[in-house]
Design a protein around this motif. Structure first.
Motif, PDB file in Angstrom:
ATOM      1  N   ASP A 106       0.828  -1.201   0.000  1.00 58.91           N
ATOM      2  CA  ASP A 106       0.000   0.000   0.000  1.00 58.91           C
ATOM      3  C   ASP A 106       0.867   1.257   0.000  1.00 58.91           C
ATOM      4  O   ASP A 106       0.383   2.358   0.208  1.00 58.91           O
ATOM      5  CB  ASP A 106      -0.964   0.017   1.196  1.00 58.91           C
ATOM      6  N   ALA A 107       2.176   1.073  -0.224  1.00 57.53           N
ATOM      7  CA  ALA A 107       3.080   2.216  -0.212  1.00 57.53           C
ATOM      8  C   ALA A 107       4.232   1.929  -1.155  1.00 57.53           C
ATOM      9  O   ALA A 107       4.749   0.810  -1.206  1.00 57.53           O
ATOM     10  CB  ALA A 107       3.621   2.447   1.201  1.00 57.53           C
ATOM     11  N   GLY A 108       4.646   2.926  -1.912  1.00 55.55           N
ATOM     12  CA  GLY A 108       5.686   2.713  -2.920  1.00 55.55           C
ATOM     13  C   GLY A 108       7.060   2.467  -2.325  1.00 55.55           C
ATOM     14  O   GLY A 108       7.762   1.546  -2.739  1.00 55.55           O
ATOM     15  N   GLY A 109       7.447   3.286  -1.364  1.00 59.19           N
ATOM     16  CA  GLY A 109       8.811   3.235  -0.835  1.00 59.19           C
ATOM     17  C   GLY A 109       9.261   1.847  -0.400  1.00 59.19           C
ATOM     18  O   GLY A 109      10.245   1.312  -0.925  1.00 59.19           O
ATOM     19  N   ASP A 136       1.029  -1.352  -6.179  1.00 60.23           N
ATOM     20  CA  ASP A 136       0.904  -0.351  -5.109  1.00 60.23           C
ATOM     21  C   ASP A 136      -0.555   0.072  -5.034  1.00 60.23           C
ATOM     22  O   ASP A 136      -1.049   0.792  -5.884  1.00 60.23           O
ATOM     23  CB  ASP A 136       1.820   0.841  -5.421  1.00 60.23           C
TER      24      ASP A 136
END
Lengths: 698, 698
Positions: free
Chosen positions: B309-312, B354
């Motif tokens: 749920d997050a790109g990083g 994502d």
């Protein structure tokens, strides 16, 4: 206000545009965070449909707010955000945090929207964080601003942290609480339409409350600026960064995540090396380093003492210390003798000190006191495997008390205990970093030491060379006018000569007679090559002759080549005659222009070393003299250049100068796309070098 | 009982010698652990001063126990332990665990004590674990024995774990509870006076309840046995080991900890490579691997899908996957299209997927269902950064349910959450390993894949060669009789020929005339060398001449050498004349005898590659044919042997055969201390190789 970023980080009043009464909405949580963390200024919720939010009077638009507003935070949908921003500008707002997503990261439509946002801000002198971000935090007691929608506020502390990933930033703030790691400021940068990581680094470099800077980066923004700012900042405080997108696949994922180009990780690595920014390989290492830098002094040297109650973890710790360039301290006799009466009977009193499971609180207290005082010790790692868990807190207390007042580095590992066990908590609350595993403590102390070396290392100076820019320009223009993207061999050498490179003398000749004449002028021995557009691989057609010593030899070689080429049906334009350089080590100097980082310089030994062993050092232009020398020293085959088995060393200062001249050349002329000086004969010390062949692409 | 170790791990009755009523004593805690964990057999405390311990009737000596005793556990001081062991023998005990310290690890007095202990056990057929250990555990429901003094008992599960460090073992058991990692058996081996790691590995290989073997090792005991057993065991179940003492300093610490020699880590690394035992670099990696192997199926291939749920963190995960040899799966259209209606608007639907912070429980459920079914996916990593912590458990449940019934590998990372957060707990309780950081999940799936490759790789066979052992023995005996520790050049070649090596023809000659004669017999061109004890560095005195093509050239070279040597005042015995081998790549085959691991074979390219680039592959004799080929393939310069830029490849099968012959030679003759075949000219494919020079030390 003094600083452009002050309206963002030190606002006296904040308008939350999109402040909401609805549970689960960002504007709801964000308002709550500002209130419960006691923002020290005034809050103005903006919401046309609400009279109040969290009990605070709300206004339909920011223009209705009766007081001046320093900072506006935008949480309303992207479609209507720009209108609100115009109103902010009209209101005289000087700081803007745009949480809202739906800008550059979604493609062309978003890009246009982001451009307009940026232009509005620029036109009105508004500093902008975001869009597409998680917000900002400043824990300073005069400010106390948590303008994020993170579930838990961070502790106050000496770390400032910027994150190019909002979610990751929030997760880090959350995990940091477990480690008692406190923050000064935090910013989630989002798309970086205006305020960049470089701006923050520059601000935090000067911020007295920031002792450590952490970064999660997906790109460096403007790498040249980053290098300039970071080089200076790291001399004042440690800067630790995770840089994602290390691999090509990671880089592609980065691009799709932030809509920005990744650039090569080789260049990123060069940025780290040249700036002294400490690269953490993983998120976990970022935490490990942050704990140590924020809680402990730097080690003065490499000598580490280990105090443990178990052999196994002490050995693992030793292995990691050595592998990361540290040393085991040799404990002084005073330490050993001072410990003897207090050590359990089967203890090992040399380093690593193994007090056995019978160590107890008293054993640890004594041992830590002694090793912290030992003049042979620069840093201490205390490992404790609780044989009985009830003792854990007593041992933690003993370590805290025994180390009080010391200026040496102390890190702990309570093995098998979690981050909320009482011993762990007591240690970190008393500024002694504690790690779950002994290896992490070992790696971290080596990171601290690496930073200490950065602090002390000579950054060198950017050299000034007398060069003939005009002559160089003429060469490039000629090629350009003639529509060539590749310089002829003689042109390349001319360009290099204009920049003061030492090249092997080279002349062109139309025919055998002329070749013999220029050979005499150059001086024997010479190399003869046939040249022409079809002659890329000269050796294939016998079109290269080495070590010719007389005129007849040159003429004969010309005749042989002409015959061979005719027979092969290959056309040629004429010949080049070049000074034949004997001896020397083959090296390669090169440059490729990274689309993100700019000119990336390379140095390595010639042939096989570069090609198969990837034994090449990289650096980003511009290079200082120290950078150039560090590049040369960093290749694995460096001993060969230093001279092995009594050989004379190569002329290292001359090679370093050549690298710096190459740096200057490719900085001066953006149109040079690629340089491959291969080979460059590195001659004996004092004899310089000679560029023997040069391929330059525009 | 069937197995020698059954009295240790499956006793029907246990006597605890030193069982104690005093809080804090080992004999107190150990009795309690046996009782509260419900040992399924009978317990007999032995203590002359107590009537009962923990309510169980005690006996003054083991001889007073009315029933037969399978296992005795000794916790009384070393000084009186041996007496008790004699009594155990008299009682007919067949298993002994000696917790007591004060044996070999304390020096000569302890060594003598340990020798007597071992002899007593051998004489009476008693299997002995320890001394100086933390005890043993078997969680099998029919046994339920926790015979340690660890503070908390382990969960029942499929992992069996042996630790050469007791304290570390206990810490690992403790931490494992947090990870819901269950154990079948555990043994702390202490000084390994009798039962060794190899014994346990052999037992656990066959144990149906053990699905994964973990080891913390400081040495391999008998490395040859380890290799033999582990090669077989790893084909049946994963064996993961941490081996401490990697560095020299770590090795010294190991020696002082266990009183045993470390041996070189290069050899240890060869053991791992040859056996397929997975080396964990740190204690943390041992846990990471144990969770995955005990809870999840192996990935069928390299293709990993990431759902986040997050790109990083997804990018960090991608970087680590690629760096560790895995690939990002290309999601099938069905997955992407199936996800589209359920994905939040700003999601990225390619891999890494994502879903953004709006993913929610439903988004994760759908995504996990789809990627687990995707035929292009071999393994899945789910990353979740809880935007709202209350959702955590819902997402964990969705992941568990969506993955049910799949036979693909699934690992999770709930970032920012600790090991006791509800989501983490729900995952691990449902056999989905969860990691604190995305990088750990990535590294672990690559470890699983590495194991899958081990399972499939060809171990090869030990070759049978026709060799002339008698001729070889004669060469060695001659040197031995003459008191030489180094073979003469011609002798070395003779020895090699006896073992079927292809050597360059070589003959000795007293003088120029004879040299010319043998040169003719060998066939031109030849190499001429002057030989003698002072002529170690022949080139220094001009004592080597290459590529001589006629008799007069040979005679002239002899004369020149004689003159030069006379002038330099160096004596010589005569000449050797050798076949001059043209072309080929210089390689080196070598052997050094590690004091612990035995013959360590080395292979590399010649010259610089070995010396400065350390581009050398190592292997332990005996080598299978597959081992030898793997060694050759593993050097970085291997592409050179395969042939670059259209060159003909070297004769790899011949080189591999040479390595295997070397392995045989040094296995057959222990008196050979060192072999350096340098250079060995690797000729073109089909042409074999020629050993040009050989240094053999006895």
């Amino acid at each position: 206000m003094e600083d452009r970023l002050d309206p963002i980080f030190r606002p006296r009043s904040i308008a939350v545009i999109g402040a909401s009464r609805t549970q689960g909405k960002i504007g709801h949580t964000l308002m709550k965070n500002l209130i419960v963390n006691e923002f020290q200024g005034k809050l103005f919720p903006v919401n046309p449909k609400a009279d109040s939010v969290w009990g605070v009077k709300a206004y339909p638009t920011i223009l209705d707010v009766p007081d001046p507003v320093d900072l506006a935070i935008i949480t309303i949908p992207a479609e209507i955000a720009l209108g609100a921003v115009e109103q902010c500008a009209a209101k005289g707002v000087k700081g803007l945090v745009v949480i809202t997503a739906g800008f550059r990261e979604i493609g062309p439509a978003g890009e246009a929207r982001e451009d307009r946002l940026r232009e509005t801000c620029r036109a009105h002198g508004i500093a902008l964080v975001g869009p597409n971000c998680m917000g900002v935090i400043n824990t300073h007691p005069d400010v106390r601003m948590d303008a994020t929608f993170a579930p838990t506020p961070p502790l106050r502390g000496p770390v400032s942290f910027l994150s190019q990933s909002g979610a990751l930033g929030v997760a880090i703030l959350e995990h940091a609480r477990n480690l008692n790691l406190g923050f000064s400021m935090f910013a989630s940068l989002g798309n970086k339409a205006d305020v960049s990581g470089n701006d923050l680094l520059e601000a935090w470099e000067k911020d007295p409350d920031t002792k450590v800077v952490l970064m999660y980066l997906e790109n460096f923004g403007n790498p040249k600026n980053f290098v300039r700012i970071a080089r200076r900042a790291t001399k004042r405080k440690p800067v630790v960064a995770v840089k994602a997108g290390r691999t090509e696949a990671g880089g592609r994922a980065t691009a799709s995540h932030t809509g920005s180009l990744g650039g090569s990780d080789i260049a990123a690595e060069a940025v780290f090396t040249q700036t002294g920014v400490l690269r953490a390989d993983s998120i976990e290492e970022l935490f490990d380093a942050a704990m140590a830098f924020s809680k402990q002094p730097l080690p003065k040297g490499k000598r580490v003492a280990i105090v443990s109650d178990a052999g196994g973890p002490a050995i693992m710790c030793t292995d990691f210390l050595i592998q990361h360039g540290m040393e085991l301290a040799t404990l002084s006799p005073d330490t050993v003798e001072g410990m003897r009466p207090h050590a359990p009977p089967e203890s090992t009193l040399k380093n690593p000190m193994d007090l056995t499971a019978a160590a107890g609180e008293a054993g640890y207290r004594r041992a830590v006191e002694l090793v912290m005082k030992d003049p042979n010790v620069d840093a201490v790692i205390v490992i404790y495997v609780p044989p009985v868990p009830t003792e854990e807190i007593a041992v933690a207390k003993a370590i805290v008390e025994a180390s009080r007042g010391s200026d040496k580095t102390l890190l702990c590992n309570f093995l098998g205990r979690s981050e909320n066990s009482p011993g762990f908590v007591h240690l970190v609350e008393n500024n002694i970093p504690s790690y779950l595993f002994p290896e992490d403590a070992a790696k971290t102390v080596s990171t601290m030491h690496r930073y200490k070396e950065y602090l002390e290392r000579d950054e060198g100076v950017f050299p000034r060379f007398e060069v003939d820019r005009e002559a160089a320009r003429r060469v490039l223009e000629t090629a350009n006018t003639e529509g060539r993207t590749r310089l002829r061999e003689a042109e390349a050498m001319e360009l290099l000569q204009a920049y003061g490179f030492r090249t092997a003398a080279i002349r062109t000749a139309k025919n055998a007679e002329e070749a013999a004449r220029v050979a005499r002028e150059i001086g024997y021995p010479v190399v003869l090559k046939a040249v022409g557009p079809d002659l890329m691989h000269k050796t294939e057609y016998g079109a290269v002759a080495l070590d010719l010593r007389t005129g007849p030899q040159v003429r004969e070689a010309c005749a042989r080549m002409e015959k061979g080429l005719q027979k092969a049906g290959v056309s040629w334009d004429g010949f080049v005659v070049q000074e034949f350089v004997k001896g020397g080590r083959e090296t390669i100097l090169g440059m490729t222009r990274d689309r993100v980082y700019g000119p990336l310089l390379a140095f390595g030994l010639g042939g096989i070393y570069v090609e198969f062993l990837k034994d090449v050092a990289f650096g980003l232009a511009p290079l200082t003299d120290a950078d150039a020398m560090r590049m040369i020293r960093s290749i694995r085959t460096y001993p060969l250049l230093e001279g092995v088995r009594g050989e004379t060393p190569s002329d290292l200062p001359a090679l370093s100068e050549a690298l710096q001249r190459l740096s200057l050349l490719v900085t001066d002329f953006d149109e040079i796309a690629e340089v491959d000086l291969n080979p460059v004969a590195a001659l004996e010390k004092g004899q310089g070098y000679k560029v023997l062949d040069a391929r330059i692409v525009l």
